[in-house]
Design an enzyme around this catalytic site. Structure first.
Site, mmCIF file in Angstrom:
data_model
loop_
_atom_site.group_PDB
_atom_site.id
_atom_site.type_symbol
_atom_site.label_atom_id
_atom_site.label_comp_id
_atom_site.label_asym_id
_atom_site.label_seq_id
_atom_site.Cartn_x
_atom_site.Cartn_y
_atom_site.Cartn_z
ATOM 1 N N HIS A 314 0.821 -1.215 0.000
ATOM 2 C CA HIS A 314 0.000 0.000 0.000
ATOM 3 C C HIS A 314 0.855 1.266 0.000
ATOM 4 O O HIS A 314 0.571 2.227 -0.682
ATOM 5 C CB HIS A 314 -0.879 0.037 1.240
ATOM 6 C CG HIS A 314 -1.909 -1.028 1.253
ATOM 7 N ND1 HIS A 314 -2.753 -1.244 0.186
ATOM 8 C CD2 HIS A 314 -2.244 -1.937 2.187
ATOM 9 C CE1 HIS A 314 -3.555 -2.248 0.479
ATOM 10 N NE2 HIS A 314 -3.271 -2.691 1.686
ATOM 11 N N ARG A 421 1.783 -3.873 -24.642
ATOM 12 C CA ARG A 421 1.699 -5.224 -24.060
ATOM 13 C C ARG A 421 0.299 -5.749 -24.373
ATOM 14 O O ARG A 421 -0.679 -5.231 -23.840
ATOM 15 C CB ARG A 421 1.926 -5.177 -22.544
ATOM 16 C CG ARG A 421 3.353 -4.843 -22.129
ATOM 17 C CD ARG A 421 3.480 -4.881 -20.613
ATOM 18 N NE ARG A 421 4.869 -4.919 -20.162
ATOM 19 C CZ ARG A 421 5.534 -3.866 -19.704
ATOM 20 N NH1 ARG A 421 4.942 -2.685 -19.631
ATOM 21 N NH2 ARG A 421 6.782 -3.986 -19.298
ATOM 22 N N ARG A 457 3.613 -5.659 -29.388
ATOM 23 C CA ARG A 457 4.346 -6.873 -29.024
ATOM 24 C C ARG A 457 3.385 -8.051 -29.048
ATOM 25 O O ARG A 457 2.294 -7.981 -28.480
ATOM 26 C CB ARG A 457 4.947 -6.739 -27.618
ATOM 27 C CG ARG A 457 5.698 -7.995 -27.203
ATOM 28 C CD ARG A 457 6.377 -7.837 -25.866
ATOM 29 N NE ARG A 457 5.432 -7.878 -24.767
ATOM 30 C CZ ARG A 457 5.785 -7.751 -23.486
ATOM 31 N NH1 ARG A 457 7.051 -7.533 -23.168
ATOM 32 N NH2 ARG A 457 4.887 -7.809 -22.536
ATOM 33 N N GLU A 550 15.852 -9.557 -24.467
ATOM 34 C CA GLU A 550 15.619 -9.694 -23.029
ATOM 35 C C GLU A 550 16.164 -11.010 -22.490
ATOM 36 O O GLU A 550 15.983 -11.344 -21.329
ATOM 37 C CB GLU A 550 14.132 -9.518 -22.683
ATOM 38 C CG GLU A 550 13.176 -10.365 -23.482
ATOM 39 C CD GLU A 550 11.712 -10.062 -23.157
ATOM 40 O OE1 GLU A 550 11.410 -9.434 -22.139
ATOM 41 O OE2 GLU A 550 10.850 -10.490 -23.958
ATOM 42 N N ASP A 574 13.498 -8.257 -17.904
ATOM 43 C CA ASP A 574 13.852 -9.667 -18.031
ATOM 44 C C ASP A 574 15.344 -9.855 -18.281
ATOM 45 O O ASP A 574 15.937 -10.811 -17.790
ATOM 46 C CB ASP A 574 13.039 -10.325 -19.160
ATOM 47 C CG ASP A 574 11.665 -10.731 -18.681
ATOM 48 O OD1 ASP A 574 11.577 -11.308 -17.588
ATOM 49 O OD2 ASP A 574 10.671 -10.450 -19.375
ATOM 50 N N CYS A 621 12.798 -0.819 -23.434
ATOM 51 C CA CYS A 621 11.413 -0.748 -22.983
ATOM 52 C C CYS A 621 11.219 -1.313 -21.579
ATOM 53 O O CYS A 621 10.104 -1.420 -21.095
ATOM 54 C CB CYS A 621 10.463 -1.420 -23.980
ATOM 55 S SG CYS A 621 10.801 -3.160 -24.227
HETATM 56 C C1 PEP Z 1 11.062 -6.370 -20.010
HETATM 57 O O1 PEP Z 1 11.248 -7.566 -19.765
HETATM 58 O O2 PEP Z 1 11.886 -5.478 -19.733
HETATM 59 C C2 PEP Z 1 9.815 -5.931 -20.650
HETATM 60 C C3 PEP Z 1 9.649 -4.685 -21.050
HETATM 61 O O3 PEP Z 1 8.837 -6.858 -20.788
HETATM 62 P P1 PEP Z 1 7.862 -7.292 -19.600
HETATM 63 O O4 PEP Z 1 8.142 -6.386 -18.434
HETATM 64 O O5 PEP Z 1 6.493 -7.149 -20.154
HETATM 65 O O6 PEP Z 1 8.296 -8.699 -19.377
HETATM 66 MG MG MG Z 2 9.976 -9.064 -20.663
#
Ligand code: PEP
Ligand code: MG
Length: 689
Positions: A314, A421, A457, A550, A574, A621
Site C-alpha cells: 500500500h 503489451r 508486441r 531480453e 527480463d 522498454c
Molecule cells: C522487459 O522484460 O523489460 C519488458 C519490457 O517486458 P515485460 O516487463 O512485459 O516482461
Molecule cells: Mg519481458
C-alpha cells in the site's frame, strides 16, 4: 434441505471478488445456505466466512440450502458458479481432480498487481556509506526529520457491561461512525488512488458482514461489552483467515484487523489513531495499513520508508499516486531510528541516509532541487522533442497496456508507443479473443495515437500466467519455461490470428510488430515467416518487424540478428533477471536485481553496437529506461529510443534535454568499466548532482 456439489474453476478460487458475488446472490434468498469445503463450513451470506473456506481453483465444494426458496437459491448459485461468479473461467466440465499447480494463481495475481503502473521505479542499489538499503518504490528525494509512525493497537478489556440493549446500541453507533468515515476516505482517494479507494469499499462491506455481526451479538449476549465483543469476533476471524497460509488471504486478514481497529477506536472513544506527524517529516513504519496511508495523504509527508512490504505494498502504491518518494523493505533496523533525526530518503536509489554530514546533505539538496526543477519543467515542455544540448535526438515513447493508456500516451508528449503489451486482451477470460475483436482493439489504439508509430508486441504469456483456453503444462520454473514466443510458436494458430489482427490495424496508422523472449535466430525467422505468410494472404503492405532483447543469448548474438531485423527493443526487466539469475519478483533478491549492473550494461552496449553497424535502431522498454540515474548512461551508450510508462514520458524528455551527448558518452564509458551495480549507481548519482 437440498444440496449440490461443484468444482470451483475460478483461477484464484473463491477469493474476494467471486466470493463477494456469491454472497450477494445468496443474500437474495431467505433460506439458510451453507457451503462446505473439506472439514470447513461457511455461511454463504457472509463474505468473511466464505473467505475462511480457502477454496482454491479445483476445490470441490458442497452448497446446501434449507428453507422456502431452497430450490431457487441453489439453482441461482449453481448457475452463477458455472458462469464464473463475475470472472472468466474455463468452459470445461467440472472434474474430480483438483487443478494442477495450486500455487500458480497466487503467482499470477502477484504478477498482475506488480505490473508496472508507476513512473521511474528503479531497483535498489547497494547503499553508499552509512545508507540503509531498501527497494526503490517511488522516485524522488525527501530530506527531513524521521517520524516513526508507531501503530497504536487499541485493546478492549472485559470490564463493564451496560446490558444487552445499551451495548448493542453502542455497537450500532460505532459501526455507523466507521461506515461514514470509510465512505469519506474512499471518496477522498477515488481520484488520486482508485486502487486504495477500492480497499475502503471492501472495509465497508466487512462492517455489514452477517456472520461477523452474529458473532459480536452472540458475545454481547454472553455479557461481553460491545468493544470486547467486537474485538474477540474480529480477532477470531483474522486468525482463521491468516491461518489459511495464502498470500492473498493474508492481506484480507490485515484488512480485517484494520477495520477492527477503526471500529474499536469509536467504541473506546479514542479520538485519534496513531500519532501523526505535525511537521514535514519522513515517515518510517513497519508497514502502512490502508488507513495509515489515507490518514497521511493529507499531511505534509516528505516520503515513506517501510521496514516490510514490497513495491506493490500500500505504501508504495499511495506514494506513487501522491508522487512522494518511497522505499520499502528496508528492514527492521529502520524502526530503531530516533524521531527527529535528519535523513535523506532517495526513492530513486532506494536508500535512506541517516544523520548525513554537511557535504552529503548539500549534495542531496542540489539533487532534490534538480529533480523538482525537472518535474516542473517536464510538465510545461512535454510536447518538445528530447534533444540533447549538443543536438542529438532521442526518441521518447510510451509503454502501454490498453486503449486508456494509448489516449493518455497521446496527451503525454510521447512520440509513439514503444511497447504495447497485448496480454491485457488475453488474460482473465474464458476463450481467446477473436481476430475481429483483436483487430478492433488494435485499431482503436493505433487511431488514438494519431499517426504516431505503435509497436505491438505479440503475446508474451505462459508459465506464470495461465490461460484457461490454452492447455499449459504446470511449469517448475515458469520464467524458464514455455513463455512468450516459445508458446506462440508451439501454438502457431494463436500467433497467426494475432498477426492478422495487427496487420489489419496497420491500415489505420503506422504499426510495427515485435516478438518477445527471442533466444535464438531460428525463433525469429519462424516468427517472421508467419507474419510474411499472413501478410501475403491478406495482401497487406509490409510492416517493420523487430525483436525484444531480453534474454542474454539474444544480446550476445545481436550481430547475427541485426542484418535481419528492423529494430531491437531491450527489455531490461527480463534481461536483468536472466543475466543476474535473480527472479524479478523475488521479495529479497529484487533489491539487488539492478539493471544498472555492468553485466547488463555491457549486453546493452553490445546490442547497440551490432545494431548500428547494420543501420538499425535500438530502444529500451524495461523500467530502466525511466530511471533518472540510468537515462544519461543509456543515452551515452547510444540507445536511440526510450519507451517508458506514460507518467515518465515528460520527465525523461526533460532530463534528456539537459544532457550533453558527449558528457553522457564519457559517463557511459566509465559505467561500463565499473565492477558492480553499486559503483555504477554511485557514478550515475554523482553525475546527476
Ligand atoms: C522487459 O522484460 O523489460 C519488458 C519490457 O517486458 P515485460 O516487463 O512485459 O516482461
Ligand atoms: Mg519481458
Amino acid at each position: 434441505m437440498r444440496e449440490f456439489e461443484i468444482i470451483i474453476e475460478n483461477p484464484t478460487g473463491l477469493h474476494a471478488r467471486p466470493a463477494k458475488t456469491f454472497v450477494n446472490i445468496a443474500k437474495q434468498f431467505s433460506s439458510t445456505i451453507a457451503v462446505y469445503h473439506g472439514e470447513r463450513k461457511a455461511n454463504a451470506k457472509s463474505l468473511i466466512s466464505m473467505l475462511t473456506l480457502g477454496a482454491e481453483q479445483g476445490a470441490l465444494i458442497r452448497v446446501s440450502a434449507d428453507g422456502d426458496d431452497e430450490d431457487d437459491a441453489l439453482a441461482a448459485l449453481e448457475a452463477a458458479i458455472r458462469d464464473g461468479l463475475g470472472e472468466e473461467i474455463a468452459a470445461t466440465e467440472p472434474q474430480g481432480a483438483p487443478a494442477a499447480g495450486e500455487t500458480a494463481p497466487v503467482a499470477a495475481a502477484a504478477a498482475s498487481v506488480a505490473a508496472p503502473a508507476a513512473p521511474a521505479v528503479s531497483p535498489a542499489p547497494a547503499a553508499g556509506d552509512g545508507a540503509i538499503k531498501g527497494i526503490a518504490a517511488a522516485p524522488g528525494i525527501g530530506i527531513g526529520p524521521i517520524f516513526q509512525l508507531r501503530a497504536q493497537t487499541l485493546t478492549a478489556d472485559d470490564s463493564g457491561f451496560a446490558g444487552v440493549a445499551a451495548e448493542t446500541e453502542r455497537l450500532e453507533r460505532a459501526l455507523a461512525a466507521a461506515r461514514q468515515e470509510l465512505e469519506q476516505v474512499a471518496a477522498q482517494l477515488a481520484e488520486q488512488a482508485p486502487e486504495e479507494a477500492a480497499i475502503f469499499e471492501v472495509h465497508g462491506e466487512i462492517l455489514d458482514d452477517p456472520d461477523l455481526l452474529e458473532a459480536v451479538h452472540g458475545n454481547i449476549a454472553l455479557r461481553q461489552n460491545a468493544a470486547a465483543a467486537w474485538q474477540a469476533a474480529i480477532r477470531d476471524r483474522a486468525a482463521q483467515v491468516a491461518a489459511l497460509d495464502d498470500e492473498l488471504l493474508a492481506e484480507r486478514a490485515a484488512d480485517l484487523r484494520d477495520v477492527g481497529q477503526r471500529v474499536l477506536r469509536h467504541l473506546l472513544g479514542a479520538t485519534d489513531g496513531p500519532l501523526l506527524p505535525q511537521e514535514p517529516a519522513i515517515v518510517v513504519a513497519h508497514d502502512l495499513s490502508p488507513s495509515d496511508t489515507a490518514a497521511l495523504s493529507g499531511l505534509s509527508v516528505l516520503g515513506f520508508c517501510t521496514a516490510a512490504g514490497g513495491p506493490t505494498a500500500h505504501a508504495a502504491i499511495i506514494a506513487r499516486a501522491l508522487r512522494l518518494p518511497a522505499i520499502v523493505s528496508a528492514g527492521e533496523r529502520v524502526l530503531d531510528l530516533e524521531d527527529g533525526v535528519m535523513a535523506i530518503l532517495d526513492g530513486t536509489a532506494g536508500t535512506l541516509t541517516v544523520a548525513p554530514g554537511e557535504g552529503v546533505l548539500a549534495m542531496a539538496r542540489s539533487r532534490q532541487k534538480h529533480w523538482q526543477q525537472m518535474q516542473e519543467a517536464a510538465a510545461t515542455t512535454a510536447a518538445q522533442p528530447a534533444r540533447t544540448t549538443d543536438g542529438h535526438h532521442v526518441e521518447v515513447v510510451a509503454n502501454i497496456g490498453g486503449l486508456k493508456d494509448a489516449e493518455a500516451a497521446a496527451e503525454s508528449g510521447a512520440e509513439g508507443v514503444g511497447l504495447l503489451r497485448t496480454e491485457f486482451l488475453f488474460l482473465g477470460r474464458q476463450t481467446a479473443p477473436s481476430e475481429e475483436e483483436q483487430a478492433e482493439v488494435y485499431r482503436g489504439i493505433v487511431a488514438a495515437l494519431g499517426g504516431r508509430p505503435v509497436i505491438v508486441r505479440t503475446l508474451d504469456i505462459g508459465g506464470d500466467k495461465p490461460l484457461p483456453y490454452i492447455d499449459l503444462p504446470h511449469e517448475a520454473n515458469p520464467f524458464l519455461g514455455e513463455r512468450g514466443i516459445r508458446l506462440c510458436l508451439a501454438r502457431p494458430e494463436l500467433l497467426r490470428q494475432q498477426v492478422r489482427a495487427i496487420l489489419r490495424a496497420a491500415e489505420v496508422g503506422p504499426v510495427r510488430i515485435m516478438f518477445p523472449m527471442i533466444a535464438d535466430v531460428a525463433e525469429w525467422r519462424q516468427a517472421r515467416q508467419i507474419v510474411e505468410e499472413e501478410r501475403a494472404a491478406l495482401g497487406a503492405p509490409a510492416v517493420e518487424m523487430g525483436i525484444m532483447i531480453e534474454i542474454p543469448s539474444a544480446a550476445l548474438m545481436a550481430d547475427c540478428f541485426a542484418p535481419e531485423v528492423d529494430f531491437f527493443s531491450i527489455g531490461t526487466n527480463d534481461l536483468t533477471q536472466y543475466t543476474l539469475a535473480m527472479d524479478r519478483m523475488h521479495p529479497t533478491l529484487a533489491a539487488y536485481s539492478d539493471g544498472l549492473h555492468p553485466a547488463v550494461l555491457r549486453l546493452v552496449a553490445r546490442t547497440v553496437e551490432a545494431a548500428h553497424q547494420h543501420g538499425k535502431w535500438v530502444g529500451i522498454c524495461g523500467e530502466l529506461g525511466a530511471d533518472p540515474v540510468a537515462v544519461p548512461i543509456l543515452v551515452g551508450i547510444g540507445v536511440d529510443e526510450l519507451s517508458v510508462s506514460v507518467p515518465a514520458v515528460a520527465p525523461v524528455k526533460a532530463q534528456i534535454r539537459g544532457l550533453s551527448r558527449q558528457a553522457a558518452q564519457k559517463l557511459a564509458g566509465q559505467a561500463l568499466a565499473c565492477a558492480t551495480a553499486a559503483e555504477v549507481r554511485a557514478l550515475g548519482a554523482a553525475a546527476l548532482a
